[in-house]
Each structure stands twice: as structure tokens, then as C-alpha cells.
Design an enzyme around this catalytic site. Structure first.
Site, mmCIF file in Angstrom:
data_model
loop_
_atom_site.group_PDB
_atom_site.id
_atom_site.type_symbol
_atom_site.label_atom_id
_atom_site.label_comp_id
_atom_site.label_asym_id
_atom_site.label_seq_id
_atom_site.Cartn_x
_atom_site.Cartn_y
_atom_site.Cartn_z
ATOM 1 N N ARG A 312 0.774 -1.287 0.125
ATOM 2 C CA ARG A 312 -0.026 0.074 0.031
ATOM 3 C C ARG A 312 0.809 1.320 0.263
ATOM 4 N NH1 ARG A 312 -3.383 1.764 3.201
ATOM 5 N NH2 ARG A 312 -5.030 2.118 1.531
ATOM 6 N N CYS A 342 14.686 -4.542 -4.588
ATOM 7 C CA CYS A 342 15.371 -3.849 -5.343
ATOM 8 C C CYS A 342 14.733 -2.966 -6.031
ATOM 9 C CB CYS A 342 16.453 -4.718 -6.320
ATOM 10 S SG CYS A 342 17.505 -5.841 -5.076
ATOM 11 N N GLU A 343 14.057 -1.946 -5.301
ATOM 12 C CA GLU A 343 13.020 -1.034 -6.043
ATOM 13 C C GLU A 343 13.208 0.281 -5.047
ATOM 14 O OE1 GLU A 343 10.768 -1.334 -8.727
ATOM 15 O OE2 GLU A 343 10.526 -3.557 -8.867
HETATM 16 N N1 LLP Z 1 -17.191 -4.084 -3.231
HETATM 17 C C1 LLP Z 1 -16.857 -3.696 -4.296
HETATM 18 C C2 LLP Z 1 -17.470 -4.248 -5.587
HETATM 19 C C3 LLP Z 1 -15.559 -3.389 -4.369
HETATM 20 O O1 LLP Z 1 -14.847 -3.355 -5.482
HETATM 21 C C4 LLP Z 1 -14.924 -3.328 -3.122
HETATM 22 C C5 LLP Z 1 -13.257 -2.767 -3.021
HETATM 23 C C6 LLP Z 1 -15.405 -3.254 -2.045
HETATM 24 C C7 LLP Z 1 -16.923 -3.860 -2.040
HETATM 25 C C8 LLP Z 1 -14.840 -3.143 -0.556
HETATM 26 O O2 LLP Z 1 -14.673 -1.946 -0.266
HETATM 27 P P1 LLP Z 1 -13.927 -1.512 1.175
HETATM 28 O O3 LLP Z 1 -15.290 -1.469 2.181
HETATM 29 O O4 LLP Z 1 -12.941 -2.394 1.514
HETATM 30 O O5 LLP Z 1 -13.630 -0.029 0.729
HETATM 31 N N2 LLP Z 1 -6.198 -2.102 -2.488
HETATM 32 C C9 LLP Z 1 -7.038 -0.811 -2.095
HETATM 33 C C10 LLP Z 1 -8.446 -0.698 -2.125
HETATM 34 C C11 LLP Z 1 -9.008 -1.568 -3.171
HETATM 35 C C12 LLP Z 1 -10.717 -1.763 -2.965
HETATM 36 C C13 LLP Z 1 -11.146 -2.296 -4.116
HETATM 37 N N3 LLP Z 1 -12.655 -2.558 -4.322
HETATM 38 C C14 LLP Z 1 -6.420 -0.265 -0.896
HETATM 39 O O6 LLP Z 1 -5.267 -0.910 -0.380
HETATM 40 O O7 LLP Z 1 -6.643 0.905 -0.550
#
Ligand code: LLP
Length: 412
Positions: A312, A342-343
């Protein structure tokens, strides 16, 4: 209170001393708190008690089976985005009728797998996907239930990589195209439109964008009703943010109250897909300082946790609070906390004030329970970290540390 707290200067995960866990299981190490996960789920789910609703935990945030099982036992449904996530959800005993399937690129094999399992519905994101689902359902002599993911063109005011509800994003269908899709569904024999879906982004720290989107959806719902298209489900996705640093995201109760008010006369079953808000602050990552070094402009802490373990900071420039596992009371120093990869983008924090630390000390990286391990990789042939679940004074290995054999297992 997230069940990670200092007792006499030592960090504890519930009733377990983190240093002891790190010594036994090595670092980098993910530690999850069972009590926190359960508390967060209950707090979220009960915030919507005034509505006919179903909370479908978003598996992508943390898909460890121990986490999923615990949530399933609390009554959670699941929001999945792949056949792999469906496999996990079924493995821990989630009832298929509590599973919703989202995502822009479902493969035929995955659609078949979901129809065989008997999931509640597909959140469909394109006409091409609708036709594909219809075709597969026909082959299987069944009828697939679908919602259309409406892209309401609302700015969620979050990081551009995790904004999903604007016209420039690949997600969903704009309202005009959604309308055409609903009409088209009426003429297809193997799909039935049962709902409307929307997910505008992640890590939202205000409820206003959610409400703006909801208003648009409700207008659209009325329009559909006027055309004789009747649906039963309204899925508002996930996205509620958490506090990594100084953010003050709304409490689920605030969100719940606002939705309950706006939906009081709307006869739809509400589906929610929270991920981060349930598990984000229920997990930490522990890492050990390998070396310290300084040049005329920088102090570096080189730690054994890297971007392959927690991407992240590198990917989104995200802030994760970092502190010592054993408080040392020394004066602070400004550090870049970097990993062995290595980045130059391999960092956990930049220009961070931390008490002076020496080689061999351990650091805790907070808010690592969501999109931490699930986004990890084997880059630089680094075996993936161990994941532990702590419940009071009980520890279980939720996933053992990968070995070198694991790294090459599938290579011929
Ligand atoms: N529903 C759908 C269709 C989604 O695409 C996502 C997250 C969620 C629910 C859940 O969202 P949350 O409640 O966790 O915000 N990797 C990124 C976050 C990517 C979120 C992708 N979709 C990070 O580390 O911030």
C-alpha cells in the site's frame, strides 16, 4: 480500542505479547485480533438494523480462511470477485444464497462455477457480461439473478486508484446504459434482473458521496418502477474508510442512520459490502530492523518487511502508522523505513519521526489487516509472511510462512 495496546511498554495483541509471537513465528508477521474483527462486524452490521439488510463482507480485503470463517460464524454473507474467492467462501461454509459476485471481468468458467454453487446474484458490469451469463445459464438450464452495477458518476474524494464510481472508471454502466440493460434483460430467458448495485470507491471519509450516489440510484429505481421493472435488492457496495492517521471517517452508525432515513419508504433489501472497515484496524504487521544507515540527507531503517508484504505505501503512497514493539523511550529521529527489495519504491514510510531504533528491534505497522496480505506477492523470491490469529490468549497460525519449496512448487 483495537486490542493492540501497550502494557508496561510492550505491545500486546489481545493478551499475547507481540515480541514473544515474533520470536516464535519470525518476521515479517501479520497478526489479526479476533475480538476486533468480531466487534467491527457487529458494529457495522447492527448499524443497519433499521433496514432489511444483508452484510456481505468483501473477501478481497482479507481472504484468510480463519478471517472468513469467523465472519461467516457471525452471520456475514460475502462479496466475491473471482472463482478463487467463491471457493474460499464456500470452503468456510457461507451459504451460497448470501454470496454476491462483483467485478468487471468474470470468466465463463467462473460464471458457471457460481451458477452451480447457487449464489444469490451477479453484479453485472456490462451488456457483454449479461449476454454471457444468459448464454451460460441457458446451457445449464437455469435462470441467473442479476443486478446491474450502476456507475452514478459521483466523485468519492479518495485516492484515484480506488475511485470507481466516476465516468472515467472502468466500473459499471452509466444510468442510460443501465436502463437499456434492464430493458434488454426482460427479453432474455435465462437472466432475471433482481437488483441494483453501486460501489463508488474505497477509503471514503465522508458519507456525502454515498448519499449523492444513493439519491441518483433512487431516482433511477423510480424510473424503472414506472416502466414496470421491479427489483428487490439495492446493493450499496463497500467503501467506508478507516483511520490510518488523522482521518476521522464516519462511524457506521452515522452511515446507518442516513441510509435508514433515505430508505424508510423504499421496499428494497439492502446489501452492503464492507471490507476495510471490518478488518483494516484488526491487523498489524510486525517487522524487524535489519540495519540502520544514514547519508547526509537521510536516515534509513532497513527492515525485513517489504513492498511484497505490504504494497500500500508503494502503490498508493498510503500512510501506515509505525511504532516500536517495545517502547524504548529514546528521542526521535526522522527515518525512511525501507525494505530489502531492489526498487526505490520499496518503502513502508518516508520521512517519519520515530524513536531512535537499533538493529534487531522490531516495529509494528498498524492498520495492515485490509489489503495487506491479500495484495502480497513473492517478488524477489521472498516467501510470503506468516499470518496469526490471536483470540484472547490463544494463538493460531492462520497461514504458515511460505518456504523456498513453496516458491518453486508450481514450476516445472
Ligand atoms: N465492493 C466492491 C465491488 C469493491 O470493489 C470493493 C473494493 C469493496 C466492496 C470493498 O471496499 P472497502 O469496504 O474495503 O473499501 N487495495 C486498495 C483498496 C481497493 C478496493 C477495491 N474494491 C487499498 O489497499 O486501499
Amino acid at each position: 480500542m483495537n486490542h493492540f495496546e501497550y502494557r508496561n511498554g510492550s505491545l500486546f495483541a489481545e493478551d499475547m505479547r507481540v515480541t514473544a509471537l515474533a520470536k516464535e513465528y519470525g518476521t515479517p508477521l501479520y497478526i489479526y485480533s479476533a475480538a476486533t474483527i468480531k466487534r467491527h462486524f457487529k458494529a457495522f452490521d447492527s448499524a443497519f438494523d433499521g433496514l432489511d439488510h444483508m452484510t456481505c463482507y468483501s473477501v478481497k480485503a482479507n481472504s484468510n480462511l480463519s478471517v472468513l470463517k469467523m465472519l461467516a460464524e457471525q452471520g456475514a454473507g460475502m462479496d466475491i470477485v473471482s472463482g478463487g474467492e467463491l471457493y474460499r467462501a464456500l470452503k468456510v461454509g457461507v451459504a451460497p444464497e448470501k454470496i454476491v459476485y462483483s467485478g468487471v471481468g468474470k470468466r465463463s468458467s467462473e460464471i458457471r462455477q457460481a451458477l452451480e454453487a447457487g449464489i444469490l446474484l451477479f453484479n453485472v458490469e456490462s451488456v457483454a457480461e449479461l449476454l454471457k451469463i444468459n448464454e451460460i445459464a441457458k446451457e445449464m438450464d437455469t435462470i441467473a439473478k442479476v443486478s446491474f452495477r450502476v456507475n452514478p458518476d459521483v466523485d468519492p474524494q479518495t485516492h484515484p486508484y480506488i475511485s470507481t464510481g466516476m465516468q472515467k472508471n472502468k466500473f459499471g454502466l452509466d444510468i442510460q446504459h443501465s436502463l437499456e440493460a434492464y430493458k434488454m434483460t426482460a427479453d432474455l430467458d435465462h437472466v432475471e434482473a433482481v437488483g441494483m448495485d453501486c460501489h463508488i470507491g474505497s477509503q471514503l471519509t465522508s458519507i456525502d458521496p454515498f448519499l449523492e450516489a444513493l439519491e441518483k440510484l433512487l431516482d433511477f429505481y423510480k424510473e424503472l418502477k414506472g416502466l414496470g421493472i421491479d427489483i428487490q435488492y439495492l446493493d450499496l457496495g463497500g467503501g467506508l474508510g478507516i483511520s490510518y492517521d488523522e482521518e476521522e471517517p464516519p462511524h457506521p452508525n452515522e452511515f446507518g442512520r442516513a441510509l435508514t432515513y433515505m430508505l424508510k419508504d423504499v421496499p428494497l433489501k439492502v446489501i452492503l459490502e464492507p471490507g476495510r472497515v471490518i478488518v483494516g484496524n484488526a491487523g498489524i504487521m510486525v517487522t524487524e530492523v535489519l540495519y540502520t544507515k544514514s547519508n547526509p540527507t537521510k536516515n534509513f531503517l532497513i527492515v525485513d518487511g517489504a513492498m511484497n508484504d505490504l504494497v500500500r505505501p508503494s502503490l498508493y503512497g498510503s500512510y501506515h502508522r509505525i511504532a516500536e514493539v517495545e517502547q524504548n523511550g529514546r528521542n526521535t529521529e526522522e527515518y525512511d523505513v525501507v525494505g530489502p527489495i531492489c526498487e526505490s519504491s520499496d518503502f513502508l514510510a518516508r520521512e517519519r519521526e520515530l524513536p531512535r531504533v537499533v538493529d534487531g528491534e522490531r516495529l509494528v505497522v498498524y492498520s495492515a489487516g485490509a489489503y495487506g496480505f491479500t495484495m502480497s506477492s513473492n517478488y524477489n523470491s521472498r516467501p510470503r509472511a506468516c499470518e496469526l490469529m490471536v483470540d484472547g490468549d490463544t494463538v493460531s497460525v492462520a497461514r504458515k510462512r511460505e518456504t523456498y519449496e513453496d516458491l518453486i512448487e508450481n514450476e516445472l
